[in-house]
Design a protein around this motif. Structure first.
Motif, mmCIF file in Angstrom:
data_model
loop_
_atom_site.group_PDB
_atom_site.id
_atom_site.type_symbol
_atom_site.label_atom_id
_atom_site.label_comp_id
_atom_site.label_asym_id
_atom_site.label_seq_id
_atom_site.Cartn_x
_atom_site.Cartn_y
_atom_site.Cartn_z
ATOM 1 N N LEU A 69 0.838 -1.183 0.000
ATOM 2 C CA LEU A 69 0.000 0.000 0.000
ATOM 3 C C LEU A 69 0.882 1.245 0.000
ATOM 4 C CD1 LEU A 69 -2.651 -0.978 2.714
ATOM 5 C CD2 LEU A 69 -2.626 -1.528 0.267
ATOM 6 N N SER A 70 0.382 2.284 -0.648
ATOM 7 C CA SER A 70 1.064 3.569 -0.662
ATOM 8 C C SER A 70 0.081 4.640 -0.241
ATOM 9 C CB SER A 70 1.581 3.902 -2.067
ATOM 10 O OG SER A 70 2.445 2.909 -2.545
ATOM 11 N N CYS A 71 0.602 5.688 0.361
ATOM 12 C CA CYS A 71 -0.244 6.822 0.732
ATOM 13 C C CYS A 71 0.595 8.080 0.571
ATOM 14 C CB CYS A 71 -0.737 6.679 2.160
ATOM 15 S SG CYS A 71 -1.671 8.101 2.743
ATOM 16 N N ALA A 72 0.137 8.962 -0.304
ATOM 17 C CA ALA A 72 0.871 10.181 -0.596
ATOM 18 C C ALA A 72 0.133 11.393 -0.044
ATOM 19 C CB ALA A 72 1.045 10.326 -2.100
ATOM 20 N N ALA A 73 0.876 12.247 0.625
ATOM 21 C CA ALA A 73 0.333 13.497 1.146
ATOM 22 C C ALA A 73 0.670 14.619 0.174
ATOM 23 C CB ALA A 73 0.907 13.794 2.522
ATOM 24 N N SER A 74 -0.293 15.513 -0.022
ATOM 25 C CA SER A 74 -0.065 16.626 -0.923
ATOM 26 C C SER A 74 -0.739 17.872 -0.373
ATOM 27 C CB SER A 74 -0.614 16.291 -2.319
ATOM 28 O OG SER A 74 -2.009 16.078 -2.258
ATOM 29 N N GLY A 75 -0.334 19.020 -0.892
ATOM 30 C CA GLY A 75 -0.913 20.279 -0.449
ATOM 31 C C GLY A 75 0.127 21.181 0.182
ATOM 32 N N SER A 76 -0.336 22.084 1.017
ATOM 33 C CA SER A 76 0.526 23.086 1.631
ATOM 34 C C SER A 76 1.206 22.508 2.880
ATOM 35 C CB SER A 76 -0.301 24.316 2.014
ATOM 36 O OG SER A 76 0.517 25.325 2.533
ATOM 37 N N ILE A 77 2.177 21.659 2.635
ATOM 38 C CA ILE A 77 2.834 20.909 3.707
ATOM 39 C C ILE A 77 4.179 21.520 4.052
ATOM 40 C CG2 ILE A 77 3.834 18.686 4.335
ATOM 41 C CD1 ILE A 77 1.748 17.412 2.430
ATOM 42 N N PHE A 78 4.393 21.764 5.348
ATOM 43 C CA PHE A 78 5.704 22.189 5.803
ATOM 44 C C PHE A 78 6.517 20.981 6.236
ATOM 45 C CE2 PHE A 78 9.004 24.802 7.286
ATOM 46 C CZ PHE A 78 9.377 24.383 8.551
ATOM 47 N N SER A 79 5.921 20.168 7.080
ATOM 48 C CA SER A 79 6.604 18.939 7.489
ATOM 49 C C SER A 79 5.579 17.919 7.976
ATOM 50 C CB SER A 79 7.635 19.209 8.583
ATOM 51 O OG SER A 79 6.995 19.588 9.779
ATOM 52 N N ILE A 80 5.977 16.665 7.916
ATOM 53 C CA ILE A 80 5.122 15.570 8.377
ATOM 54 C C ILE A 80 5.854 14.839 9.486
ATOM 55 C CG2 ILE A 80 3.875 13.471 7.759
ATOM 56 C CD1 ILE A 80 3.847 14.439 4.874
ATOM 57 N N TYR A 81 5.243 14.746 10.635
ATOM 58 C CA TYR A 81 5.888 14.063 11.748
ATOM 59 C C TYR A 81 5.610 12.566 11.688
ATOM 60 C CZ TYR A 81 7.271 12.662 16.428
ATOM 61 O OH TYR A 81 7.851 12.007 17.481
ATOM 62 N N VAL A 82 4.503 12.132 12.199
ATOM 63 C CA VAL A 82 4.203 10.711 12.222
ATOM 64 C C VAL A 82 3.239 10.360 11.094
ATOM 65 C CG1 VAL A 82 3.352 8.776 13.609
ATOM 66 C CG2 VAL A 82 4.427 10.732 14.729
ATOM 67 N N MET A 83 3.505 9.256 10.440
ATOM 68 C CA MET A 83 2.583 8.697 9.458
ATOM 69 C C MET A 83 2.178 7.312 9.943
ATOM 70 S SD MET A 83 4.292 9.962 5.871
ATOM 71 C CE MET A 83 2.735 10.188 4.997
ATOM 72 N N VAL A 91 -2.282 -0.193 12.800
ATOM 73 C CA VAL A 91 -1.462 -1.253 12.227
ATOM 74 C C VAL A 91 0.015 -0.967 12.473
ATOM 75 C CG1 VAL A 91 -0.733 -2.350 10.076
ATOM 76 C CG2 VAL A 91 -3.160 -1.805 10.446
ATOM 77 N N ALA A 92 0.442 0.242 12.117
ATOM 78 C CA ALA A 92 1.858 0.596 12.246
ATOM 79 C C ALA A 92 2.007 2.106 12.140
ATOM 80 C CB ALA A 92 2.691 -0.087 11.168
ATOM 81 N N SER A 93 3.115 2.602 12.670
ATOM 82 C CA SER A 93 3.410 4.019 12.559
ATOM 83 C C SER A 93 4.905 4.201 12.304
ATOM 84 C CB SER A 93 2.995 4.761 13.824
ATOM 85 O OG SER A 93 3.753 4.323 14.935
ATOM 86 N N ILE A 94 5.243 5.371 11.760
ATOM 87 C CA ILE A 94 6.650 5.680 11.502
ATOM 88 C C ILE A 94 6.839 7.187 11.632
ATOM 89 C CG2 ILE A 94 6.245 5.773 8.993
ATOM 90 C CD1 ILE A 94 9.143 4.678 8.670
ATOM 91 N N THR A 95 7.881 7.590 12.356
ATOM 92 C CA THR A 95 8.185 9.003 12.506
ATOM 93 C C THR A 95 9.037 9.493 11.340
ATOM 94 O OG1 THR A 95 10.263 8.690 13.689
ATOM 95 C CG2 THR A 95 8.224 8.652 15.006
ATOM 96 N N ASN A 96 9.222 10.804 11.274
ATOM 97 C CA ASN A 96 10.054 11.339 10.197
ATOM 98 C C ASN A 96 11.518 10.943 10.366
ATOM 99 O OD1 ASN A 96 10.466 12.935 12.413
ATOM 100 N ND2 ASN A 96 10.167 14.878 11.384
ATOM 101 N N GLY A 97 11.871 10.484 11.551
ATOM 102 C CA GLY A 97 13.229 9.986 11.775
ATOM 103 C C GLY A 97 13.376 8.501 11.505
#
Length: 119
Positions: free
Chosen positions: A19-33, A47-53
């Motif tokens: 699976l893929s999920c793309a964020a778009s728009g006026s984004i400065f930064s994304i922390y957790v996905m 199900v699962a999470s991942i930080t920007n690190g």
């Protein structure tokens, strides 16, 4: 800001999907996905999470079969699902904590993508 999920579909037990999920728009930064799922008649579960690190976290029952990853340059999160089981059938949703360019932090949801595993 929008999140769009892709990659669901029918698959036989034992198979794999990504699976893929793309964020778009006026984004400065994304922390957790994150990826959630909701099976018929059940509550939505993480199900699962991942930080920007790159720090990841998984539901205990899914460790070893599912792998979450992200491409920060593409604002995209992935979920590799292997050895799929019938009980993995659900609508899978992506979710992200996003700082917009207006310095507003909110949690956004994608529209969901159906995964159907048959025996």
């Amino acid at each position: 800001v929008q999140l769009q999920a892709f990659g669901g579909g029918p698959v036989q037990a034992g198979g794999s999907l990504r699976l893929s999920c793309a964020a778009s728009g006026s984004i400065f930064s994304i922390y957790v996905m994150r990826w959630y799922r909701q099976a018929p008649g059940k509550e939505r579960e993480l199900v699962a999470s991942i930080t920007n690190g790159g720090t990841t976290n998984y539901a205990d029952s899914l460790k070893g079969r599912f792998t979450i990853s992200r491409d920060n340059a593409k604002n995209t999160v992935y979920l590799q699902m292997n050895s799929l089981k019938v009980e993995d059938t659900a609508v899978y949703y992506c979710n992200a904590d996003i700082w917009t360019k207006l310095s507003i932090k909110s949690t956004y949801w994608g529209q969901g993508t159906q995964v159907t595993v048959s025996s």
